[in-house]
Structure formats: structure tokens, C-alpha cells
Design an enzyme around this catalytic site. Structure first.
Site, short mmCIF file in Angstrom:
data_model
loop_
_atom_site.label_atom_id
_atom_site.label_comp_id
_atom_site.label_asym_id
_atom_site.label_seq_id
_atom_site.Cartn_x
_atom_site.Cartn_y
_atom_site.Cartn_z
N TYR A 134 24.97 -20.59 57.95
CA TYR A 134 26.19 -20.63 57.17
C TYR A 134 26.91 -19.31 57.35
N GLN A 136 30.09 -17.56 56.73
CA GLN A 136 31.38 -17.58 56.05
C GLN A 136 32.03 -16.21 56.05
N SER A 143 33.64 -10.37 49.71
CA SER A 143 34.14 -10.94 48.46
C SER A 143 35.44 -11.70 48.70
N ARG A 304 -5.01 -3.22 31.26
CA ARG A 304 -4.95 -1.76 31.31
C ARG A 304 -5.17 -1.16 29.94
N GLU A 418 26.66 -15.09 47.46
CA GLU A 418 27.25 -16.13 46.61
C GLU A 418 28.12 -15.52 45.51
N ASP A 420 29.75 -11.41 44.65
CA ASP A 420 29.35 -10.12 44.08
C ASP A 420 29.45 -10.23 42.55
C1 FAD Z 1 3.62 7.86 44.85
C2 FAD Z 1 2.62 8.39 43.87
C3 FAD Z 1 1.93 9.56 44.16
C4 FAD Z 1 0.98 10.07 43.29
N1 FAD Z 1 0.33 11.24 43.64
C5 FAD Z 1 -0.68 11.70 42.84
C6 FAD Z 1 -1.42 12.87 43.23
O1 FAD Z 1 -1.17 13.47 44.26
N2 FAD Z 1 -2.44 13.29 42.43
C7 FAD Z 1 -2.74 12.65 41.28
O2 FAD Z 1 -3.66 13.09 40.61
N3 FAD Z 1 -2.05 11.55 40.88
C8 FAD Z 1 -1.03 11.05 41.63
N4 FAD Z 1 -0.32 9.92 41.24
C9 FAD Z 1 -0.75 9.19 40.03
C10 FAD Z 1 0.23 9.35 38.87
O3 FAD Z 1 0.08 10.61 38.31
C11 FAD Z 1 -0.04 8.22 37.84
O4 FAD Z 1 0.33 7.00 38.41
C12 FAD Z 1 0.75 8.46 36.56
O5 FAD Z 1 0.17 9.52 35.86
C13 FAD Z 1 0.82 7.23 35.64
O6 FAD Z 1 -0.45 6.79 35.29
P1 FAD Z 1 -0.90 5.28 35.54
O7 FAD Z 1 -0.51 4.88 36.89
O8 FAD Z 1 -2.31 5.18 35.17
O9 FAD Z 1 -0.01 4.41 34.51
P2 FAD Z 1 -0.49 3.84 33.11
O10 FAD Z 1 -0.89 4.97 32.23
O11 FAD Z 1 -1.47 2.74 33.36
O12 FAD Z 1 0.84 3.22 32.56
C14 FAD Z 1 1.08 1.83 32.51
C15 FAD Z 1 2.05 1.53 31.40
O13 FAD Z 1 1.47 1.88 30.15
C16 FAD Z 1 2.34 2.68 29.39
N5 FAD Z 1 1.56 3.62 28.57
C17 FAD Z 1 0.46 4.34 28.93
N6 FAD Z 1 0.05 5.08 27.89
C18 FAD Z 1 0.88 4.84 26.85
C19 FAD Z 1 1.00 5.31 25.51
N7 FAD Z 1 0.13 6.19 25.01
N8 FAD Z 1 2.00 4.85 24.74
C20 FAD Z 1 2.89 3.98 25.22
N9 FAD Z 1 2.84 3.49 26.48
C21 FAD Z 1 1.85 3.92 27.28
C22 FAD Z 1 3.21 3.38 30.41
O14 FAD Z 1 4.47 3.70 29.85
C23 FAD Z 1 3.36 2.32 31.49
O15 FAD Z 1 4.41 1.46 31.17
C24 FAD Z 1 0.68 9.40 42.08
C25 FAD Z 1 1.39 8.22 41.77
C26 FAD Z 1 2.35 7.71 42.64
C27 FAD Z 1 3.07 6.44 42.28
C1 FAD Z 2 20.74 -10.93 52.21
C2 FAD Z 2 22.14 -11.41 52.38
C3 FAD Z 2 22.37 -12.65 52.96
C4 FAD Z 2 23.67 -13.12 53.16
N1 FAD Z 2 23.83 -14.33 53.76
C5 FAD Z 2 25.09 -14.78 54.05
C6 FAD Z 2 25.29 -16.01 54.76
O1 FAD Z 2 24.33 -16.70 55.10
N2 FAD Z 2 26.54 -16.39 55.05
C7 FAD Z 2 27.62 -15.66 54.68
O2 FAD Z 2 28.71 -16.08 54.97
N3 FAD Z 2 27.49 -14.48 54.02
C8 FAD Z 2 26.25 -14.02 53.69
N4 FAD Z 2 26.07 -12.81 53.02
C9 FAD Z 2 27.25 -11.97 52.73
C10 FAD Z 2 27.62 -11.96 51.26
O3 FAD Z 2 28.21 -13.17 50.91
C11 FAD Z 2 28.56 -10.75 50.97
O4 FAD Z 2 27.80 -9.58 51.15
C12 FAD Z 2 29.12 -10.81 49.56
O5 FAD Z 2 30.08 -11.80 49.49
C13 FAD Z 2 29.75 -9.48 49.09
O6 FAD Z 2 30.76 -9.08 49.94
P1 FAD Z 2 30.75 -7.62 50.61
O7 FAD Z 2 29.40 -7.36 51.14
O8 FAD Z 2 31.88 -7.58 51.54
O9 FAD Z 2 31.00 -6.63 49.40
P2 FAD Z 2 32.39 -5.93 49.03
O10 FAD Z 2 33.37 -6.97 48.72
O11 FAD Z 2 32.71 -4.92 50.07
O12 FAD Z 2 32.00 -5.19 47.70
C14 FAD Z 2 31.82 -3.78 47.63
C15 FAD Z 2 32.13 -3.31 46.23
O13 FAD Z 2 33.49 -3.55 45.92
C16 FAD Z 2 33.63 -4.22 44.69
N5 FAD Z 2 34.80 -5.10 44.73
C17 FAD Z 2 35.20 -5.91 45.74
N6 FAD Z 2 36.32 -6.56 45.38
C18 FAD Z 2 36.65 -6.17 44.12
C19 FAD Z 2 37.69 -6.48 43.19
N7 FAD Z 2 38.64 -7.34 43.49
N8 FAD Z 2 37.68 -5.90 41.98
C20 FAD Z 2 36.73 -5.03 41.65
N9 FAD Z 2 35.71 -4.68 42.49
C21 FAD Z 2 35.67 -5.24 43.70
C22 FAD Z 2 32.32 -4.96 44.50
O14 FAD Z 2 32.04 -5.15 43.14
C23 FAD Z 2 31.31 -4.02 45.16
O15 FAD Z 2 30.90 -3.08 44.20
C24 FAD Z 2 24.78 -12.34 52.77
C25 FAD Z 2 24.54 -11.09 52.15
C26 FAD Z 2 23.24 -10.61 51.95
C27 FAD Z 2 23.04 -9.28 51.29
#
Ligand code: FAD
Ligand code: FAD
Lengths: 528, 528
Positions: A134, A136, A143, A304, A418, A420
Site C-alpha cells: 500500500y 500512498q 500527513s 518482585r 494511518e 499522525d
Molecule cells: C543499563 C543498566 C546498567 C546498569 N549498570 C549497573 C552497574 O554497573 N552496577 C550495578 O551495580 N548495577 C547496575 N545496574 C542495576 C541498576 O542499578 C538497578 O537496575 C536499579 O538499581 C533498579 O533496581 P531494580 O532493577 O532491582 O528495580 P526494582 O527495585 O525491582 O524496581 C522495580 C519497580 O519497583 C519499584 N519499587 C522498588 N522499591 C520500591 C519502594 N520502596 N517503593 C515504591 N516502589 C518501589 C520501582 O519504582 C520499580 O517500578 C544497571 C542497570 C541498567 C538498566
Molecule cells: C512503520 C511505518 C509504516 C508505514 N507504512 C506505510 C504504508 O504502508 N503506506 C503508506 O502509504 N505510508 C506508510 N507510512 C507513512 C505514514 O503514513 C506517514 O509517516 C504518516 O502519514 C505521517 O506523515 P509524515 O511522516 O510525513 O509526518 P509529517 O506530516 O511530516 O509530520 C511531522 C510533524 O508535523 C506535524 N504536522 C504535520 N501537519 C500538521 C498540521 N497541519 N498541523 C499541525 N501539525 C502538523 C505532525 O504532527 C508531526 O509532529 C508508514 C509509516 C511508518 C512509520
């Protein structure tokens, strides 16, 4: 290694409702089809998904080809119904070059092809001997499809159209490439400029190479692991390509042998009917995508435990933290709400189609605005909701093994394609303002806008919410949402009325208009 | 092909400010270093980034190894300063196994190692003859590091610690594996349970294989194209591993030859100082990440034209649509604001360190709450902001070639690491409630909480905002933010006071407490 314990059993046993009934939500039949297909896919190693995020682009594409062909084979072998086949494809859950073949290409031929054209192409399409896409939008126009630059000029000498992409910006940018495609071009026939759907043989059916004058290509890597990288959204450019006149889909409008553009007796509005249908699917899909994310985050939150251990006992399940609940439960509720709205939109589509058959176009603008708005609201909320669910899983949500990164990456384009989401809300706002402006006339607001007929009463509305429990009374909630939407729409209308040039006013107050449109769409969700 | 036109020149010529001055924002020196390093990286094909998203995992990892080694070589060849080297690494812009070596491992040895330990390890670390990581959290404990299960038991017979991961959940889950690592373990020495930082030789320096009893592994694919997949966050498990006592970092606390745990005269609070520093970097990095996203979306919006063509003229630049502005400009403002707050946090860190040297700990809790809150606020806003910028680019934002998918994927974990953003806001809330409860006492609110000292006056605050322009008066804005924060904090405090068990009240009202903390943090951003 510790014993494996079912940490969810405890939570599951606490439920105060019938789990099976809750699963059904829609119809029992739909649930059964879905359940059967889910098991079929899950039990077949050919459909395994876990390796998807580690495959490189080419391997991933091959993987999709293989799965799609295999799914097709199983559908034939098991003699699945069309409904079952669609469900099976949805559980295979991997964007494929056949998605728009089934989702857009076939329906377009059905909706806009003549009897003869349908007889010629549908059997081929059903057997996948031709695979369509498709195309278009263009690089320069997404848009604003009315600004497309591609032209189709009729050449009476050869009884053919000449399709041409005059500029770089008129190259098709995002689409599915395959043997066939249906697209919109600016019809340049005898000075008449209008819209037409054409089906052009873009690739040779012999060697599958693009025909002379046609350039196709892959658009490159897209967001995320797996996700849309499993298929080849592409570019397409036409350099004076001749195609036979009878490859224009001629059910709704035709170009005669002499090059005259004529309307058929079939209402053009049918095209809008199709749009309602596509957007209905998007809303239902929003519910499914959000449900999956919420399901993962809820299970993680139940299993958890973090902090709050008393005397060396178990720590607190994070689902018991109020902050976790405040982030998670509204998403759970939304997933259900979007499901119900999706079901209702199915009804709306049938209703619109029934009316179209009796040439009753009265509800069409409202239905159009309503589906546009719901598409925007539900896809935005779902995209944000998936990411929130990922964060709710802490560091583990960042791993592909949580399933959430891929779900996010594959879901977010629905905020753009479909329509924006911002552009759609502006369309809704236009409809609301028009509805208000017609209040004095004989055109009464219908369907989801009918509350605007009670606008004077709603402007007087004062909430009688006293305590949290009042939020459980459906009528109180509905009243509040109606009043909120009405007040916002009226405020916009008043501001616009100060402008002599209404378009200028609309631009100036577009931010408020979008807010009003959102309030209106939230009201629809609450009311269904 | 059309001629290439500089579509941005028109916008650039319209500026009413000095572009070069705007670029500088911070210090001229910092700008010059940054500019020089940016050019160095951009002009060197060895640092090319465009192929990153198409490489498979292994190739991507090799690519990082190569780039990191090459960067190291260039740093030596060009005799770059430490500041320049850090800047160069930041422009290489690819998460690497050396990030935590420089960002956490080296600073931890500096901050918590004795003179002797520093002399032994720092030269090796500086020459990258040992490469360290930072293994603090475990599979079962991320946010709650006090719940870590890993144990370090002192064995006086051999003068060694025995490190052990007793359960699956005590495996280290996310960390950087390499030749060395610094981590926290539950010190189990003579009945005394406390925290200790250890440095354990996890891999042999001869053949680089893990030492006996140590299991290491890669944690698998992570979110997105490129992003963190360029490095090997991993798992680590200890099965009774003996390490010499003198590999415990002993500047702040020590275990004696007899197994006695003693505090040194160096204040433990130094550890918090380090935390302030790390979070300062995170806030500055938020500004950088958001700036990049905003820059892409702004340029796209200026070049992109859609709708509104009058008489076949050019269409409207999407940047001229009010809805586009309302989504984009607040993010632009935030990118600057976070930059200023980051600069201010640098000052705060120096101030805290100066006070620590004179054993003045009075501002530490406030500084700690302030950095925790700002880390949370700025990283959440930046993560959401990058995704909004992607949507602002329509369908083109979904392509990796826009740069935005990778930027999002690489940025979002900062909402989780160095403290989960919700958990951090709850810490801020605790500090605010404590500050209120001490209002009558001699402890006056300091620093960013000092407005709480004027709470009675603020409760009387009525906004005198009349028209939009009032929003341009800094004092009016500040007053409104102060009053808002104060009112929210007081409301929470009043609700909590109704509970006999304060902890119960805190749990019950945690959602409101988080809101109050956000209001407080927004006030800090506005005030700096
Ligand atoms: C890309 C990446 C790199 C990292 N690198 C390191 C690293 O180098 N060394 C290292 O030691 N760690 C690393 N980490 C681990 C990171 O520090 C932990 O993921 C982080 O501390 C969050 O803990 P968790 O994943 O156990 O989340 P969780 O504690 O399981 O959290 C899950 C959900 O529970 C909620 N929650 C938890 N406790 C409470 C509470 N008391 N009250 C309310 N809500 C709560 C949280 O808001 C969250 O929505 C890394 C993580 C990522 C994603
Ligand atoms: C994964 C994927 C699959 C797709 N598959 C198809 C497909 O099979 N066939 C096909 O025909 N198309 C396809 N599309 C295209 C898609 O339909 C367009 O990306 C979409 O219509 C948005 O248009 P644009 O990318 O030109 O955004 P733009 O129009 O450039 O929008 C950019 C920004 O401008 C703003 N904007 C634009 N006009 C206005 C206005 N009048 N007022 C205020 N703000 C405005 C928007 O809100 C947005 O923030 C696909 C897109 C994606 C991401």
C-alpha cells in the site's frame, strides 16, 4: 539452585472474580478462536520468537519469509477459517511483508475494484500469487496526502496511464515492496485533477525484478530489536511508467476510453467506511498491545520483592507499593477500556455501512471524527503505557528477555501511520467546532457528539464529587467528563468567534483545540 | 536530482541573538574543549557511527573494542588532558566496557582506597592494565542495596575474605565484566554486619579467564539498535572465593588482622559526596541528550513543510504550527534549564566537599535529597522528551537514520540506574517531611529547602498572574513554584500527622508524596 516456586499462585488464588469470565470479555467464540490459535503457535517450534532480537537484518528478514510461508502452509493444511487465519498470523507476531497484503491491498481491491477486477485479482491475491502493498504517502507528503506530487497522466493513444514521480520528494518512502501495489496518485487527465487508486504491476511476475522505469529499495534500519526490521518498508520511484487503463480500480470513479473522468453510482463515501474499519482494528490492537505490557509488568510486580523485610522475613511485593499501583492500575483499566471501545467501533462500522447502502450519509462525519480521535487517543496512551510498564520492571525491563523493548519498538509507529496523532486530533477539533456552529440549525449533533446538544445545561454543571468512592458511580463520572469536554469545546468556539478569518483563529488556538479534542475522546472511552 | 538547498539558512538568519554566545552557555573554556574534541571525532573515519545499528551483537562488541583502544591511542598521541580525554570519549558516543572503569572504578579507588592501595592500583588502572567494573546490585536486589545477599566472611586463619553468592538472586545481574571489579558485599565479620567495598581479582591477569569459583556471563540483548548492546553488561556469581584482606578498600573503614571492624577518622559521609558527583554528571548528561533530540526535531520541523500551500506556493513549515511549537519549545527550554542546573550542581559538589573537610555535615542531607530529586526529574523528562522529539519528526523519526531511536534506547536506562526514579522521589519526600517536622527546632531548612522556612507566608500566596506575559517575570514564576511546592508538602505532612505509625502513613500517601517531591524539584530547576 533453589526449587522453582510458582510465585503467582498466591496472587491468583486471591482473585474475587471468575478468571475465565474475565478472560472472555468479548464473545466466547472470539475467545475460543484466539485461545486455540495461541496454543497452536506457542506449541510449534517453527514459530519460536526468542531468537528474533539477536538475528541480524538479513537473517531476520529470511526468518520472516520462512515463518510467513510456513503459517500459510499450516492455514491450508488445517483448513482454517479466515478469522482463524487472521488470528494465527497475529500470534506469529512478527511484522511481515504480507501484513499490508491482507490488511490493505486485498480490502482495497474488494472495496474499490469493479466486479471484473475483483474476479481477476482476488483469486491471485488469496493464493498469494501476487503480493501487494500500500503505497500512498511520499517522502515529501505523509500527513498531507492531498499534496502528493506523483502524477498519473492518461494517454488516449495507448489507453494507458503514465505514472511519474517528478521530484525526489515524490518518491514513495515508507511502504511494502512486492509484486503488486495499490497506491494513490494525482490523476492528471484532461485538466481534471482528482484522486484515483491504481494497481500497477511493479515487478515482473516472471523474474520478480522491478519493471523498467521503476526503482525500488529498502528504507534501512528502523527502531529497535526485531520489530519492523523483520520486513522491508521501502522506497519506490516511477520514471514515466506506462500501465493499462484497466489497472485503475474503477468501482467508485472511472476514466473512460476517451479519458473522461466519471463518478459511478457507488457512493465515494465508501472509502471512509474502509477507514473506519482500519481504525477500528487499530483501537482493538491498542488494547491487545497494552494488555501484553500490563500483563508482564503486573506479574513482575507480584513476584518482585524489594525493601520492607521485617525481622528477616520476606520483603514487600512491589505491587503492594501505592506508587507502583498508581502507575500500573490505570494502564490495566485502559487496556480493558480500549478493548470495549474497539468492540463498540465494530458496531459503528456495521452501522455506517448499513446506512451507506441506503445513501444515508448523515452519521459519516461524526463516525469519521470519532474513529480518528479514538485512534489517536488509544495509540498515544498505549505507546506511553508500554514504556511505563517497562520502567515498572526496573532494570529487568531493559533486557530484551522481558519482551517489553520489542513490544515498544513495534508498537510506536501506530502513533504516526494511518494519520499522525496530532493531525487527527485537529480533525476532531474541526468537527467539534463545526458541530457547535450548527447548533442553531436543523442539523442536530449525533452519536458521540450528542452531548453538545445539552451544552447549556452542561455549562452549569458542578461536580458533586465528595469522596473517592463517588468515582465509582458511572453516572457521576460520565457527567463530569461531559461537562469537561463541553466547557473546553465552548471556550475554544468563543475564542474562534473573535476572528474574522476562522482559519487564522483555528491556527492560533490549535493547542487548546487539541486539548478539547482529547477531552472529547476521553469522554467517548468513558461512555462505552 | 534537485539542487541541494540549505533550508536552514533562512531560519538561522532570523535569529535575534548572538549564536556563538548561545553556544557557549557554560564557560568559554568548556565550549572550546568540547568543540575541539567534537571536530576531532567527527573528522576521523575510525569513529564513524552510521554502521552501528546494522552490526550484529558480536560485530558491534568488536567495534567497541576497536574504537575504545583507538581512542586510548589518540589520547596518548595527542597528549590530551583528563578533561579533553573525557570529552573525546563522550563524543565517541558508544557505551563501552571502559565507561564504568573511568566513571566508577577509578573514582571508587580514589575515594575509598588508602594511600597505599591507590599507589598500587591507580597506575595500573590509568594505563588500563587492569580494567574495572562496578558490581553493586544483585539479581534480587537493585533498589534495596541493603538487602544484598552476597557475603564476605573474614577468615583469620588465612587473612582472607570468603566471598559467596548463596542464592540465585544474589548473582550480580547487571554490571560490566572485566579484569577487576569493585563491589559491595554484606560483610560478615565477627558477628558485625556492615558495608564494605572490596576489590577482587575476578579474572586472572595472565590468561584473562575467570578465577576458580567465579562464574561470569553476558546478560543478553538489551533495548534497541546499537545502544547498550555495544557492551557486555553481565552476570557474576561467587562460589566461596578467597581474596586477600588487603583488597578491601580501607580508607573509610577497615577490618584488622584480627577480624575487627573499625572506622577510620575519614568521614563515612565522603561516600555521599561521590554520589553527589555522579548524579551531577547525570543531570548534565540529561541536558546533552535532550539537546541532541531537540536539535534534530527542530531542524526537521524547520525543513519539513506540510499543508497550507496557497495558490501552489510553498507549504507551511511544520515549526510554524502552534501544536508543534507547544510540544517542542518546552523541551528546548528544558534542555537549557537542565544544563544550568547541572552547572549549579558542580558548585554544590565543591561546596559539600569543602564542608566535609571541616567536618561540617550540616548541608549533606539537603544536598543528597536535592541531587537525588534532580537526577529523577531530569532523566524522566529527558527520556520522555526524546520520544516526543521522535514523534515530532513523523514517520522519519522511526528510521534509525534520524538518530533518535538509538538516542532513546541508550538514554532510558538512566531512569533506572543510580537509583530508580520513583524510589529517589520517595527519598526526597522523606527529606521534605523531615524538614517540616523540624521547623520548630533549631535545625533551620537550608539550601534548596529554605523556602520551607517561609511556609506560613507561602500558604497565603495568591497568584497575581493576569496575562501570559506575566509568565516572563522571573519572580512571579518563582513565587508560584514555591507556593505550589510548599502547599503540596504541607498537605502531605498534615495527612501523615493523622497516623500513629508514621511509616504506614508514608506508604498510604506515597503517591501524593511523590507529587510533592516533583513540585519541589521543579522549583529547584526554576530557581537555578
Ligand atoms: C543499563 C543498566 C546498567 C546498569 N549498570 C549497573 C552497574 O554497573 N552496577 C550495578 O551495580 N548495577 C547496575 N545496574 C542495576 C541498576 O542499578 C538497578 O537496575 C536499579 O538499581 C533498579 O533496581 P531494580 O532493577 O532491582 O528495580 P526494582 O527495585 O525491582 O524496581 C522495580 C519497580 O519497583 C519499584 N519499587 C522498588 N522499591 C520500591 C519502594 N520502596 N517503593 C515504591 N516502589 C518501589 C520501582 O519504582 C520499580 O517500578 C544497571 C542497570 C541498567 C538498566
Ligand atoms: C512503520 C511505518 C509504516 C508505514 N507504512 C506505510 C504504508 O504502508 N503506506 C503508506 O502509504 N505510508 C506508510 N507510512 C507513512 C505514514 O503514513 C506517514 O509517516 C504518516 O502519514 C505521517 O506523515 P509524515 O511522516 O510525513 O509526518 P509529517 O506530516 O511530516 O509530520 C511531522 C510533524 O508535523 C506535524 N504536522 C504535520 N501537519 C500538521 C498540521 N497541519 N498541523 C499541525 N501539525 C502538523 C505532525 O504532527 C508531526 O509532529 C508508514 C509509516 C511508518 C512509520
Amino acid at each position: 539452585m533453589e526449587d522453582i516456586v510458582d510465585h503467582l499462585a498466591f496472587e491468583r488464588n486471591k482473585t474475587q472474580f471468575d478468571v475465565d469470565e474475565m478472560k472472555i470479555a468479548g464473545s466466547l467464540h472470539a475467545f475460543e478462536v484466539s485461545d486455540k490459535m495461541a496454543r497452536l503457535v506457542a506449541s510449534d517450534p517453527a514459530f519460536r520468537k526468542d531468537d528474533r532480537v539477536v538475528l541480524d537484518r538479513k537473517a531476520l528478514f529470511m526468518n520472516t519469509l520462512r515463518k510467513t510461508a510456513y503459517a500459510w502452509k499450516r492455514i491450508i493444511e488445517l483448513r482454517l477459517s479466515e478469522e482463524e487465519a487472521a488470528m494465527l498470523r497475529s500470534f506469529v507476531d512478527q511484522p511481515a511483508f504480507t501484513d499490508l497484503h491482507w490488511g490493505m491491498f486485498v480490502p482495497t481491491i474488494k472495496g474499490q475494484g469493479t466486479e471484473e477486477q475483483q474476479q481477476k485479482w482476488l483469486p491471485l491475491a488469496h493464493k498469494m500469487q501476487i503480493i501487494g502493498c500500500y503505497a500512498q504517502t511520499e517522502l515529501g507528503h505523509g500527513s498531507n496526502v492531498q499534496g502528493l506530487e506523483k502524477t498519473a497522466t492518461f494517454d488516449p493513444k495507448t489507453d494507458e496511464f503514465v505514472i511519474h514521480s517528478p521530484t525526489l520528494t515524490s518518491s514513495k518512502d515508507i511502504f511494502l515492496r512486492y509484486d503488486f501495489n495499490s497506491f494513490d496518485a494525482d490523476l492528471n487527465s484532461g485538466g481534471l485533477v482528482d484522486w484515483v487508486s491504481l494497481s500497477s504491476c511493479e515487478r515482473s511476475l516472471d523474474d520478480h525484478l522491478p519493471l523498467p522505469g521503476i526503482t525500488v529499495g529498502d528504507i534501512g534500519m528502523k527502531f529497535g530489536n526485531g520489530a519492523y526490521n523483520s520486513m522491508d518498508n521501502g522506497v519506490l520511484r516511477f520514471d514515466y511508467v506506462w500501465i493499462p487503463r484497466n489497472q485503475m480500480l474503477m468501482r467508485v470513479s472511472q476514466v473512460t476510453r476517451e479519458g473522461k473522468y466519471v463518478q459511478s453510482s457507488v457512493p465515494r463515501q465508501l472509502v471512509y467506511g474502509t477507514m473506519v474499519n482500519v481504525r477500528q482494528t487499530i483501537v482493538s490492537d491498542a488494547s491487545i498491545a497494552l494488555s501484553r505490557a500490563v500483563c508482564i509488568a503486573t506479574r513482575y510486580s507480584a513476584v518482585r520483592r524489594q525493601f520492607g523485610s521485617k525481622k528477616g522475613g520476606l520483603e514487600t511485593q512491589v505491587i503492594d507499593y501505592k506508587t507502583q499501583q498508581a502507575r500500573l492500575f490505570p494502564l490495566l483499566a485502559s487496556a480493558y477500556a480500549f478493548g470495549f471501545v474497539g468492540e463498540w467501533l465494530k458496531w459503528l462500522y456495521m452501522d455506517v455501512m448499513k446506512r451507506l447502502q441506503t445513501s444515508d450519509f448523515s452519521t459519516l462525519p461524526e463516525a469519521h471524527a470519532c474513529t480518528a480521535g479514538l485512534k489517536s487517543l488509544t495509540t498515544s496512551a498505549t505507546a506511553d503505557g508500554i514504556e511505563e510498564c517497562r520502567k515498572l520492571c526496573g532494570g529487568h525491563g531493559y533486557l530484551c528477555s522481558s519482551g517489553l523493548p520489542e513490544l515498544f519498538a513495534v508498537y510506536i509507529p501506530s502513533c504516526t501511520y494511518e494519520g499522525d496523532n496530532t493531525v487527527l486530533l485537529l480533525q476532531v477539533a474541526r468537527h467539534l467546532i463545526k458541530t457547535i456552529s450548527q447548533l442553531g440549525s436543523r442539523k442536530k449533533p449525533v452519536g458521540t457528539t450528542s452531548y453538545i446538544g445539552r451544552v447549556e445545561q452542561l455549562m452549569q454543571y458542578h461536580s458533586d464529587f465528595q469522596k473517592a468512592e463517588d468515582g465509582l458511580k458511572p453516572n457521576a463520572v460520565l457527567g463530569a467528563f461531559e461537562a469537561r469536554a463541553a466547557k473546553k469545546v465552548i471556550a475554544c468556539a468563543q475564542n474562534l468567534s473573535k476572528f474574522t478569518n476562522p482559519e487564522e483563529g483555528f491556527q492560533e488556538f490549535s493547542v487548546d483545540l487539541v486539548e478539547a479534542a482529547v477531552a472529547h475522546c476521553q469522554l467517548i472511552v468513558v461512555s462505552k
